[in-house]
Design a protein around this motif. Structure first.
Motif, PDB file in Angstrom:
ATOM      1  N   ASP A  29      -1.534   1.368   9.735  1.00 35.27           N
ATOM      2  CA  ASP A  29      -1.959   0.623   8.545  1.00 35.27           C
ATOM      3  C   ASP A  29      -1.233  -0.714   8.501  1.00 35.27           C
ATOM      4  O   ASP A  29      -0.004  -0.763   8.597  1.00 35.27           O
ATOM      5  N   PRO A  31      -0.164  -3.925   6.308  1.00 35.51           N
ATOM      6  CA  PRO A  31      -0.078  -4.339   4.908  1.00 35.51           C
ATOM      7  C   PRO A  31      -0.880  -5.611   4.662  1.00 35.51           C
ATOM      8  O   PRO A  31      -1.028  -6.456   5.546  1.00 35.51           O
ATOM      9  N   LYS A  72       4.689   0.918  -5.006  1.00 36.56           N
ATOM     10  CA  LYS A  72       3.664   1.269  -4.022  1.00 36.56           C
ATOM     11  C   LYS A  72       3.621   0.230  -2.906  1.00 36.56           C
ATOM     12  O   LYS A  72       3.509   0.562  -1.725  1.00 36.56           O
ATOM     13  N   GLU A  76       4.396   0.455   1.226  1.00 38.96           N
ATOM     14  CA  GLU A  76       3.444  -0.030   2.228  1.00 38.96           C
ATOM     15  C   GLU A  76       4.029  -1.162   3.079  1.00 38.96           C
ATOM     16  O   GLU A  76       3.344  -1.704   3.942  1.00 38.96           O
ATOM     17  N   THR A  78       4.684  -4.176   2.272  1.00 40.49           N
ATOM     18  CA  THR A  78       3.986  -5.453   2.090  1.00 40.49           C
ATOM     19  C   THR A  78       4.941  -6.635   2.138  1.00 40.49           C
ATOM     20  O   THR A  78       4.778  -7.555   2.953  1.00 40.49           O
TER      21      THR A  78
END
Length: 225
Positions: A29, A31, A72, A76, A78
Motif C-alpha cells: 500500500d 500512502p 490513522k 499508514e 503518510t
C-alpha cells in the motif's frame, strides 16, 4: 528542498513513481496525501507567510494537515513519506556533521537524551533509553541518498553515544537502539535492497562506538515483531 508546507510547497509523497509502481505490483500500500474535496488552496491556512493563522498551529489548525497527521494517517505512514518529513529527517540524522545543525538540532537532542538518563537513574522501572523509535528511511525521493538510510541511522547513533560519553552519563545506563523501521537486517529484503549499503559500517567510527558500548554491557537491541 522543502521543510514546510505552504501553497508553494504542497504536502507531497516523496516516493518516486517508478518505485511506487513496483511496490504496488508487489501488493504494498502506497500512502497518499489527502485534502478536503474541492479545496482549491489546501495548504494556505496557517502556512508561513500567508497571514492566515499562526504557523505554529499548522499541524492542528489546517484541516487538510489534520487529514494527514491523525492516528490513522500515522499508521499508514503518510507523513513519514512526504517530501517535507524526508527532508527534515535526513537533515536531523546528519546534523552531527554540520556546524549550524549541530548547534541547533544535534546537541539539544543529546541534552534531551541526557535528561532521560536522569530518569533512568531515578526510576527502577525504566529499563533503558531508546534513541529513536522505528527510524524510517530518509532522503527520498533521491534513491541514491536514501540507500544510505541505514548507514545514516547508525552513524547518528554513534555520534550520540560519543557525546553521552563526554557528558559522563551513569556508567551502567543502557541505550536501546532500533534499526530502520524497527526491523532487523534480513527481515525485509525490499528494505535491505532499497535502504542499505552492504558492508558500509565495517571498520568505521560507528562500529567502534557500538562495540565500545556493547563491551560495557550498555546496548539493548530493540525491534518490532
Amino acid at each position: 528542498k522543502s521543510f514546510i508546507t505552504s501553497p508553494e510547497h504542497p504536502l507531497e509523497i516523496a516516493i518516486p513513481d517508478a518505485l511506487a509502481n513496483a511496490l504496488r505490483k508487489s501488493g504494498a500500500d502506497i500512502p497518499e496525501v489527502k485534502a478536503v474535496a474541492n479545496d482549491t488552496d489546501p495548504w494556505r491556512n496557517f502556512s508561513i507567510g500567508s497571514g492566515v493563522g499562526n504557523p505554529k498551529h499548522m499541524n492542528i489548525g489546517n484541516i487538510n494537515m489534520r487529514l494527514n497527521n491523525n492516528d490513522k494517517a500515522w499508521s499508514e505512514a503518510t507523513l513519514i513519506f512526504t517530501k517535507q518529513v524526508q527532508n527534515a529527517y535526513y537533515r536531523f540524522l546528519t546534523s552531527h556533521s554540520d556546524d549550524q545543525d549541530r548547534k541547533h538540532l544535534f546537541l539539544p537532542y543529546v541534552d534531551f537524551i541526557h535528561e532521560l538518563f536522569k530518569m533512568w537513574e531515578s526510576h527502577s522501572n525504566v529499563v533503558a533509553v531508546e534513541l529513536l523509535n522505528e527510524p524510517p528511511p530518509s532522503a527520498l525521493p533521491c534513491l541514491k541518498t536514501a540507500r544510505k538510510s541505514r548507514t545514516n541511522v547508525w552513524m547518528f547513533y554513534a555520534h550520540v553515544l560519543e557525546e553521552l560519553d563526554k557528558l559522563g552519563v551513569h556508567p551502567d545506563a543502557p541505550v536501546a537502539l532500533q534499526d530502520v523501521s524497527g526491523s532487523l537486517p534480513g527481515a525485509n529484503h525490499l528494505f535491505d535492497t532499497l535502504f542499505s549499503e552492504p558492508g558500509a559500517a565495517e571498520g568505521k567510527f560507528e562500529t567502534m562506538m557500538l562495540k565500545s558500548w556493547a563491551s560495557r554491557g550498555r546496548l539493548v537491541l530493540s525491534f518490532h515483531f
